[in-house]
Motif scaffolding. Sequence first.
Motif, short mmCIF file in Angstrom:
data_model
loop_
_atom_site.label_atom_id
_atom_site.label_comp_id
_atom_site.label_asym_id
_atom_site.label_seq_id
_atom_site.Cartn_x
_atom_site.Cartn_y
_atom_site.Cartn_z
N GLN A 3 0.74 -0.99 0.02
CA GLN A 3 0.08 0.03 -0.15
C GLN A 3 0.88 1.30 0.01
O GLN A 3 2.05 1.23 0.53
CB GLN A 3 -0.91 0.10 1.09
CG GLN A 3 -1.87 -0.88 1.35
CD GLN A 3 -2.94 -0.69 2.34
OE1 GLN A 3 -2.70 -0.54 3.46
NE2 GLN A 3 -4.16 -1.01 2.17
N VAL A 5 0.60 5.47 0.98
CA VAL A 5 0.02 6.66 1.23
C VAL A 5 0.54 7.59 0.69
O VAL A 5 1.59 8.20 1.24
CB VAL A 5 -0.09 6.55 2.80
CG1 VAL A 5 -1.19 7.75 3.44
CG2 VAL A 5 -0.84 5.16 3.51
N GLU A 6 -0.02 8.46 0.10
CA GLU A 6 0.38 9.92 -0.41
C GLU A 6 -0.24 10.87 0.16
O GLU A 6 -1.61 11.01 0.48
CB GLU A 6 -0.15 10.27 -2.18
CG GLU A 6 0.36 8.97 -2.82
CD GLU A 6 0.24 9.44 -4.21
OE1 GLU A 6 -0.15 8.53 -5.13
OE2 GLU A 6 0.61 10.73 -4.69
N SER A 7 0.60 12.14 0.52
CA SER A 7 0.18 13.12 1.28
C SER A 7 1.02 14.46 0.76
O SER A 7 1.77 14.08 0.19
CB SER A 7 0.24 13.13 2.76
OG SER A 7 1.71 12.72 3.06
N CYS A 22 5.16 9.75 -0.41
CA CYS A 22 4.50 8.52 -0.58
C CYS A 22 5.16 7.62 0.28
O CYS A 22 6.28 7.05 -0.05
CB CYS A 22 4.61 8.32 -2.07
SG CYS A 22 4.05 7.05 -2.33
N TYR A 95 0.81 11.11 -8.80
CA TYR A 95 0.90 9.59 -8.53
C TYR A 95 2.34 9.05 -8.04
O TYR A 95 3.19 9.70 -8.95
CB TYR A 95 0.38 8.86 -9.38
CG TYR A 95 -1.13 9.23 -9.71
CD1 TYR A 95 -1.31 9.91 -10.75
CD2 TYR A 95 -2.27 8.37 -9.05
CE1 TYR A 95 -2.56 10.03 -11.23
CE2 TYR A 95 -3.42 8.50 -9.36
CZ TYR A 95 -3.73 9.40 -10.38
OH TYR A 95 -4.92 9.66 -10.82
N TYR A 110 3.67 -0.80 -9.47
CA TYR A 110 2.45 -0.41 -8.14
C TYR A 110 2.48 1.09 -8.14
O TYR A 110 3.29 1.79 -8.54
CB TYR A 110 2.90 -0.88 -7.06
CG TYR A 110 3.23 -2.54 -6.93
CD1 TYR A 110 4.54 -3.19 -6.95
CD2 TYR A 110 2.02 -3.30 -6.79
CE1 TYR A 110 4.43 -4.50 -6.82
CE2 TYR A 110 2.08 -4.85 -6.72
CZ TYR A 110 3.51 -5.36 -6.96
OH TYR A 110 3.41 -6.33 -6.90
N TRP A 111 1.21 1.42 -7.84
CA TRP A 111 1.06 2.72 -7.83
C TRP A 111 0.23 3.20 -6.55
O TRP A 111 -0.63 2.57 -6.04
CB TRP A 111 -0.10 3.24 -9.14
CG TRP A 111 0.60 2.90 -10.50
CD1 TRP A 111 0.64 1.68 -11.14
CD2 TRP A 111 1.15 3.78 -11.31
NE1 TRP A 111 1.43 1.93 -12.29
CE2 TRP A 111 1.66 3.33 -12.35
CE3 TRP A 111 1.24 5.18 -11.30
CZ2 TRP A 111 2.33 3.92 -13.57
CZ3 TRP A 111 1.85 5.92 -12.29
CH2 TRP A 111 2.21 5.26 -13.49
N GLY A 112 0.34 4.57 -6.13
CA GLY A 112 -0.38 5.03 -5.28
C GLY A 112 -1.64 5.67 -5.80
O GLY A 112 -1.99 5.54 -6.78
N GLN A 113 -2.43 6.21 -4.69
CA GLN A 113 -3.86 6.65 -5.02
C GLN A 113 -3.99 7.98 -5.59
O GLN A 113 -5.06 8.21 -6.31
CB GLN A 113 -4.65 6.38 -3.80
CG GLN A 113 -4.61 7.46 -2.79
CD GLN A 113 -3.44 7.75 -2.09
OE1 GLN A 113 -2.40 6.77 -2.08
NE2 GLN A 113 -3.37 8.73 -1.08
N GLY A 114 -2.83 8.76 -5.50
CA GLY A 114 -2.91 9.92 -6.06
C GLY A 114 -3.30 11.06 -5.04
O GLY A 114 -3.97 10.82 -4.27
N THR A 115 -2.60 12.30 -5.45
CA THR A 115 -3.16 13.39 -4.35
C THR A 115 -3.15 14.74 -5.33
O THR A 115 -2.42 14.90 -6.38
CB THR A 115 -1.87 13.51 -3.58
OG1 THR A 115 -2.26 14.68 -2.50
CG2 THR A 115 -0.48 13.94 -3.94
#
Length: 121
Positions: A3, A5-7, A22, A95, A110-115
């Motif tokens: 997983q 977690v982007e911020s 990330c 991302y 693999y990719w983050g969910q985007g911010t």
Amino acid sequence: QLQFVESGGGLVQPGGSLRLSCAASGFTLDYYAIGWFRQAPGKEREGVSCISDSGGNTNYADSVKGRFTISRDNAKNTMYLQMNSLKPEDTAVYYCAVVLIGICSYEYDYWGQGTQVTVSS
């Protein structure tokens, strides 16, 4: 389970700065290259920057050279994108991604969910 977690995204005025983070869990980033991508409304996703497993090699899109800096902290299993001198055209969803090799690549696994990053006055 891997997983991200982007911020760090948000609204900023032109000329301002943001730092995206990330953080990965369930997976160790140490041996893999990581990258940042962005997609603006109505446009294709584009590569922004990438960094090799050791951090010794970095690449940047021409549009962000000299303004953005990619980095990684393997001890924290986290990657960063420092964005300075932001312009309205930098507005996009950003991302993070990882590729299961040590060097930068055109394909990522693999990719983050985007911010969301919005640059506007």
